[in-house]
Design an enzyme around this catalytic site. Sequence first.
Site, mmCIF file in Angstrom:
data_model
loop_
_atom_site.group_PDB
_atom_site.id
_atom_site.type_symbol
_atom_site.label_atom_id
_atom_site.label_comp_id
_atom_site.label_asym_id
_atom_site.label_seq_id
_atom_site.Cartn_x
_atom_site.Cartn_y
_atom_site.Cartn_z
ATOM 1 N N SER A 258 0.868 -1.180 0.000
ATOM 2 C CA SER A 258 0.000 0.000 0.000
ATOM 3 C C SER A 258 0.904 1.230 0.000
ATOM 4 O O SER A 258 0.944 1.995 0.940
ATOM 5 C CB SER A 258 -0.917 -0.005 1.226
ATOM 6 N N ASP B 103 1.101 8.379 7.273
ATOM 7 C CA ASP B 103 2.037 7.455 6.618
ATOM 8 C C ASP B 103 2.117 7.841 5.145
ATOM 9 O O ASP B 103 3.034 8.556 4.727
ATOM 10 C CB ASP B 103 1.558 6.010 6.823
ATOM 11 N N LYS C 135 5.985 -0.158 14.752
ATOM 12 C CA LYS C 135 4.969 -1.023 14.139
ATOM 13 C C LYS C 135 5.698 -2.103 13.364
ATOM 14 O O LYS C 135 6.325 -1.818 12.338
ATOM 15 C CB LYS C 135 4.079 -0.178 13.215
ATOM 16 N N LYS D 244 9.427 5.268 7.753
ATOM 17 C CA LYS D 244 9.858 4.080 7.011
ATOM 18 C C LYS D 244 11.063 4.502 6.173
ATOM 19 O O LYS D 244 10.898 5.230 5.176
ATOM 20 C CB LYS D 244 8.744 3.628 6.060
ATOM 21 N N GLU E 254 -5.289 -2.494 8.850
ATOM 22 C CA GLU E 254 -4.626 -3.099 10.019
ATOM 23 C C GLU E 254 -5.342 -2.749 11.318
ATOM 24 O O GLU E 254 -5.631 -1.576 11.571
ATOM 25 C CB GLU E 254 -3.178 -2.579 10.123
ATOM 26 N N HIS F 85 -3.291 -5.892 1.847
ATOM 27 C CA HIS F 85 -2.434 -6.952 2.392
ATOM 28 C C HIS F 85 -3.081 -8.333 2.364
ATOM 29 O O HIS F 85 -2.451 -9.322 2.711
ATOM 30 C CB HIS F 85 -2.015 -6.622 3.823
ATOM 31 N N ASP G 177 -4.507 1.064 11.169
ATOM 32 C CA ASP G 177 -4.030 1.723 9.953
ATOM 33 C C ASP G 177 -5.173 1.607 8.949
ATOM 34 O O ASP G 177 -5.429 0.524 8.417
ATOM 35 C CB ASP G 177 -2.754 1.069 9.407
ATOM 36 N N HIS H 209 7.821 -1.166 9.919
ATOM 37 C CA HIS H 209 8.167 -2.153 8.891
ATOM 38 C C HIS H 209 7.365 -1.879 7.621
ATOM 39 O O HIS H 209 6.566 -0.945 7.569
ATOM 40 C CB HIS H 209 7.868 -3.573 9.397
ATOM 41 N N GLU I 249 -3.830 5.599 11.941
ATOM 42 C CA GLU I 249 -2.914 5.936 10.842
ATOM 43 C C GLU I 249 -3.694 6.097 9.540
ATOM 44 O O GLU I 249 -4.622 5.322 9.269
ATOM 45 C CB GLU I 249 -1.883 4.794 10.728
ATOM 46 N N GLU J 85 1.393 -9.457 6.548
ATOM 47 C CA GLU J 85 2.155 -9.146 7.757
ATOM 48 C C GLU J 85 1.889 -10.134 8.884
ATOM 49 O O GLU J 85 2.233 -9.876 10.043
ATOM 50 C CB GLU J 85 1.839 -7.717 8.205
HETATM 51 O O1 2PG Z 1 0.730 0.882 5.201
HETATM 52 C C1 2PG Z 1 1.614 0.539 5.996
HETATM 53 O O2 2PG Z 1 1.771 1.155 7.028
HETATM 54 C C2 2PG Z 1 2.571 -0.564 5.635
HETATM 55 C C3 2PG Z 1 3.117 -1.360 6.768
HETATM 56 O O3 2PG Z 1 2.156 -1.883 7.627
HETATM 57 O O4 2PG Z 1 2.107 -1.338 4.589
HETATM 58 P P1 2PG Z 1 2.919 -1.297 3.192
HETATM 59 O O5 2PG Z 1 4.309 -1.693 3.516
HETATM 60 O O6 2PG Z 1 2.191 -2.277 2.312
HETATM 61 O O7 2PG Z 1 2.833 0.101 2.693
HETATM 62 MG MG MG Z 2 0.209 2.663 6.608
#
Ligand code: 2PG
Ligand code: MG
Length: 401
Positions: free
Chosen positions: A42, A302, A378, A327, A155, A146, A232, A355, A275, A196
Site C-alpha cells: 500500500s 504514513d 509497528k 519508514k 490493520e 495486504h 491503519d 516495517h 494511521e 504481515e
Molecule cells: O501501510 C503501511 O503502514 C505498511 C506497513 O504496515 O504497509 P505497506 O508496507 O504495504 O505500505
Molecule cells: Mg500505513
Amino acid sequence: MTRITDVRLREVLDSRGNPTVEADVLTESGGFGRAAAPSGASTGEYEAIERPAGEAIAAARETAVPRLVGEAFAGNQREVDGILRAADGTDDFSEIGANSAVAISMAAAKAGADVLGAPLFQHLGGTFRGDNFPVPLGNVVGGGEHAADATDIQEFLSAPVGAPSVAEAVFANAAVHAEVSELLHERDVAAGKGDEGAWAPSIDDAEAFDIVDEAVSTIEDEVGFEIRFGLDVAAAEMYDDDAGVYEYSNTTRDTDEQIAYVADLVEEYDLVYVEDPLDENDYEGFAKLTEKVGDRTLVCGDDLFVTNTERLAEGIEQGAANSILIKPNQIGTLTDAFDAIELARANGYESIVSHRSGETEDTTIAHLAVATDVPFIKTGAVGGERTAKLNELIRIADDAT
Ligand SMILES: O=C(O)[C@@H](CO)OP(=O)(O)O
Ligand SMILES: [Mg+2]
C-alpha cells in the site's frame, strides 16, 4: 578505520517471495554491515521510487558504489547518505532505486557500528540516548492491500501501552493474535493470514472491531497491564478521487462522513492510534480530524508524509496530524529518516518507526526505534520476518546485541 573498501549488492528473497536488494558494506579495518530493503504494497503516491531489484543493483553499481569505495567513511552516516543522493541525482531515488539506497545506507550504519564494537542502536542514538523502549504495535487482523477478501481497514493493531517491559509487550501482542484466532474459531470463521501475519478473515470491519476489542480485553485481564488498540485505515487505497468518496465493501463515505466515522471509532473503542484515516492528498481532512480527536489519540500520517520533511513541514503548517510514520525505504536513507524524526520532535509530533508489508530478517528498524526514543514501533505480531525485529528489541533491552 571505517573507510569503505567494498560494497556488494545482491538479490535476496523478501517475505512475499519477491526479489529485493541486499547490501554488504566492508571497511578498511574489517568492519562489516549487511542490510536488506523492505517493500510496500500500500505504497504512498509520494514515496521514493523502488526499482526492480536487478535494475536498482545495476544502477547503484554503476553510479553509487564507485563513489563510496575508498572515499566514504561508514561511521559518517551523513556523508554516506549524501553520496548516495549525489550519485542518484534525482529527488526520489529513481535512478539507483530507493531499495538500493536504503540497503546501502543501513548496511553502512551497521558497518560503522561494527568497527566501533557498539550495537547499532548505540552508534545511531549515542551513549546518552536514554533507556526508553518503544511499544510494539502488533497487527492482529487485517485486509486492505495486504489480503484479498478480508477487512476494508488494512490493520487492527494491538498496543500494549501499559507493559512493564518490551518483552512483556511483545508476548502480549502474540497472545492477542492467538486470542483473535480463538474468537474467529468460536464464530466459525475461517481465516488465513495476510502479508504481515495478521489474521485475514472474510468479515466486515464492524465484526473485526468486536473481535479485536474482546481479544484485547481478555488478554489485558490475563496479563494485568493496559492494552489498547489502533488502526491503519490506509484510506488512500479506498479513496475514489473522481467521486470524492471512500469505498467500503458495504457503503461509501464522503470526506465529512469519513472524519465523523473515524472520530466515532476513536470514541467508541478508545483507540490509541489512527494511521492514514484520510486520503494522502487531504491535509485539510486530516486537520479537521486532528482538531476533533488529536488530544486523545495519535493521528498518524504514513502515505500522507512518506517520511518526507517537506511533506511533514506542510502538515505541521496545516495542523494535519500529531504523529508521523517513519519508514526509511519511503525516503531512501537513514539520514532522511532521522531528519524527519527531528523535525517531528521539534514540532511536538510523535514518530512511529515501521516495517513494510514485504520484509526480510533485517532488524535495522528495531535499532532505529530505540536509538531515536520513539514511543511506538509497528512491526507485526508474529511471523519470522516480524519476530526478527521483535526478538531484536528483546535482545536490545537485555543488552545482548
Ligand atoms: O501501510 C503501511 O503502514 C505498511 C506497513 O504496515 O504497509 P505497506 O508496507 O504495504 O505500505
Ligand atoms: Mg500505513
